[in-house]
Design a protein around this motif. Structure first.
Motif, mmCIF file in Angstrom:
data_model
loop_
_atom_site.group_PDB
_atom_site.id
_atom_site.type_symbol
_atom_site.label_atom_id
_atom_site.label_comp_id
_atom_site.label_asym_id
_atom_site.label_seq_id
_atom_site.Cartn_x
_atom_site.Cartn_y
_atom_site.Cartn_z
ATOM 1 N N GLU A 75 -9.291 4.081 -0.886
ATOM 2 C CA GLU A 75 -10.109 2.942 -0.474
ATOM 3 C C GLU A 75 -9.368 1.621 -0.679
ATOM 4 O O GLU A 75 -9.468 0.702 0.134
ATOM 5 N N GLU A 76 -8.606 1.523 -1.762
ATOM 6 C CA GLU A 76 -7.806 0.314 -2.002
ATOM 7 C C GLU A 76 -6.751 0.143 -0.912
ATOM 8 O O GLU A 76 -6.544 -0.957 -0.381
ATOM 9 N N ALA A 96 -8.143 -1.025 2.476
ATOM 10 C CA ALA A 96 -8.804 -2.327 2.538
ATOM 11 C C ALA A 96 -8.274 -3.112 3.729
ATOM 12 O O ALA A 96 -7.093 -3.035 4.082
ATOM 13 N N GLU A 151 -7.592 -6.293 4.498
ATOM 14 C CA GLU A 151 -6.535 -7.282 4.308
ATOM 15 C C GLU A 151 -6.514 -8.348 5.409
ATOM 16 O O GLU A 151 -5.484 -8.967 5.665
ATOM 17 N N SER A 166 -10.549 6.392 -4.922
ATOM 18 C CA SER A 166 -10.455 4.964 -5.235
ATOM 19 C C SER A 166 -9.141 4.382 -4.733
ATOM 20 O O SER A 166 -9.104 3.268 -4.173
ATOM 21 N N LEU A 167 -8.054 5.126 -4.903
ATOM 22 C CA LEU A 167 -6.757 4.654 -4.419
ATOM 23 C C LEU A 167 -6.755 4.534 -2.899
ATOM 24 O O LEU A 167 -6.280 3.533 -2.341
ATOM 25 N N HIS A 185 0.828 -1.203 0.000
ATOM 26 C CA HIS A 185 0.000 0.000 0.000
ATOM 27 C C HIS A 185 0.871 1.266 0.000
ATOM 28 O O HIS A 185 0.566 2.241 -0.686
#
Length: 216
Positions: A125-126, A129, A131, A122-123, A53
């Protein structure tokens, strides 16, 4: 269309340093506290995800023409200070920190990301995540409390101290970086206090999931 406003650079910078320090701390705490090789490997997997990340955020900053080190620098003292004041003494404290303490920090970043462009959101939120961190911590802490219910009081106090530190640091960061603070205020004029109230409510839900009482 991407957004290169100063507040976006601040958001990506603080999140990048948070992910970098999370990687380093998880790896260190896995080696120091994990009771089994299975647990050590599981935390190692989580640490690897945090580093991946960090790389995404670093590359995004570079694509915006922002030096990643310069973007992270304003947040080093605040995040390092929080980690230093919340160093776990044992495995259970490390798990509660990974779930409760990190969780409230990630909620803070989500609040800011709600008001940026779609590509940046969007980035973020990715990067945010789960995990598997939540379920890993809930399962291990739940099993430990079944064996030793008396540990709940100690862990609840630990979590309260940790989250208090996290909220204090978040307020300092917001006050010190006006551009970032702007991202924490919604279009309808909501103030930062209401946002912090939401963070506190989310903390209560995490405590309940661990089988702990949030406390006053």
């Amino acid at each position: 269309m991407s957004d290169s406003r100063p507040g976006v650079a601040d958001l990506l910078g603080v999140l990048a340093y948070a992910e970098l320090t999370a990687f380093l701390r998880l790896a260190e705490e896995a080696a120091r506290h994990a009771p089994t090789l299975t647990d050590r490997a599981a935390l190692g997997d989580l640490a690897a995800a945090e580093y991946a990340h960090f790389r995404l955020l670093r590359d995004r900053l570079a694509s915006l023409g922002v030096d990643p080190e310069e973007a992270m620098a304003p947040f080093v003292d605040a995040l390092d200070g929080w980690h230093e004041r919340t160093t776990p003494n044992d495995w259970l404290e490390a798990l509660v920190k990974a779930y409760v303490g990190t969780g409230i920090a990630l909620d803070f970043y989500r609040e800011a990301a709600a008001h940026v462009d779609a590509e940046t959101r969007s980035l973020v939120e990715e990067v945010l995540a789960d995990e598997g961190r939540c379920q890993f911590a809930v399962d291990r802490v739940g099993a430990a409390l079944e064996e030793d219910p008396k540990a709940a009081g100690r862990l609840a106090l630990w979590a309260r101290r940790m989250v208090g530190e996290a909220l204090s640091q978040a307020r300092r960061v917001a006050e010190a970086r006006p551009e970032l603070a702007v991202l924490l205020v919604s279009a309808d004029g909501e103030d930062v206090t209401r946002m912090f109230n939401r963070l506190t409510e989310a903390h209560g839900r995490r405590m309940a999931a661990l089988g702990l009482t949030p406390g006053p």
